[in-house]
Motif scaffolding. Sequence first.
Motif, PDB file in Angstrom:
ATOM      1  N   SER A   1      -7.015  -3.697  -4.051  1.00  0.00           N
ATOM      2  CA  SER A   1      -7.277  -3.265  -2.687  1.00  0.00           C
ATOM      3  C   SER A   1      -7.368  -1.746  -2.642  1.00  0.00           C
ATOM      4  N   HIS A   2      -8.177  -1.246  -1.702  1.00  0.00           N
ATOM      5  CA  HIS A   2      -8.111   0.177  -1.387  1.00  0.00           C
ATOM      6  C   HIS A   2      -6.760   0.461  -0.736  1.00  0.00           C
TER       7      HIS A   2
ATOM      8  N   ARG B   1       0.825  -1.209   0.000  1.00  0.00           N
ATOM      9  CA  ARG B   1       0.000   0.000   0.000  1.00  0.00           C
ATOM     10  C   ARG B   1       0.856   1.256   0.000  1.00  0.00           C
TER      11      ARG B   1
ATOM     12  N   ASP C   1     -11.009   4.345  -5.704  1.00  0.00           N
ATOM     13  CA  ASP C   1     -11.294   2.963  -6.084  1.00  0.00           C
ATOM     14  C   ASP C   1     -10.165   2.047  -5.622  1.00  0.00           C
ATOM     15  N   GLN C   2     -10.400   0.766  -5.733  1.00  0.00           N
ATOM     16  CA  GLN C   2      -9.343  -0.189  -5.440  1.00  0.00           C
ATOM     17  C   GLN C   2      -8.225  -0.060  -6.486  1.00  0.00           C
TER      18      GLN C   2
END
Length: 268
Positions: free
Chosen positions: A252-253, A29, A243-244
């Motif tokens: 994924s977010h 992330r 959005d993801q």
Amino acid sequence: MSRPAGQCVVVASFNTRGVPVVGSNLTERYRAIAAAFESSDVDVVAFQEVFTYCHLRRLTAGMPSFRHLGYQPSPVGPAAGLATLSRLPITRCGYQRFPLPQPDPALPRLTRLKAALKGSLTTALARYRLRVINTHPVANEDGDWSESNRFHDLQQGQLTDLAQLVREDPVPTIVCGDFNVAHNSTLHCDFMAASGLVDAFAGRCPPTFHAAYLSPGRTPHCIDFILTTDSIEIESTATLFTDQEPLPSGPSHLSDHIGLRARVRLVG
């Protein structure tokens, strides 16, 4: 030297949802977050929930053009999880902790602990007569911002402190972060009146917390803001990470929050 009036700065705000460290795809992330900002036109990013120096290193490693970093050191990471990264030189950085909460048995013990660690980070840009305040008041776990709610007085006290910080310096100011209060709440309306700030999105920002991360029956609200003093003109606004995103482990977010972006012009 101040920046000539009429020139623009692009500011963004994003709660990175830094916890839990384990099981949150932190590396993937943060790599994606950093890459997105590195390839953008954003000048200054106010991050929230950057809780450890590991979190901070993961961001700075992927954002080499953001050579200027503002945060208040603490034993484990940036104080209050606040870090401001800038492509523009920084002349000073200061941190102000919110007042310690009053004892209140109605509040969860963990909330009282977190509240004592919250505050606001002020970063001044070197060649610009402009300061950016990055903030993250305590969360309301009930999702109820009425005056009778158990979190009301605690949140009101933190927002009052933030409003005083804004008013104490007449320099053009941008305040951004995860405020944890809904835009249509009395708490937010009272803060806006007390601080004299203007919403960059003019009250039209969509919910900034992804519904997928809420408990069943809860409604998402706009709780993240970019606010400015009236000496700053808003040229454009946008939302980020709505959005993801495609990550190596799957879509994924990048956070439970969406990000905000504003292009502003100094008019005085």
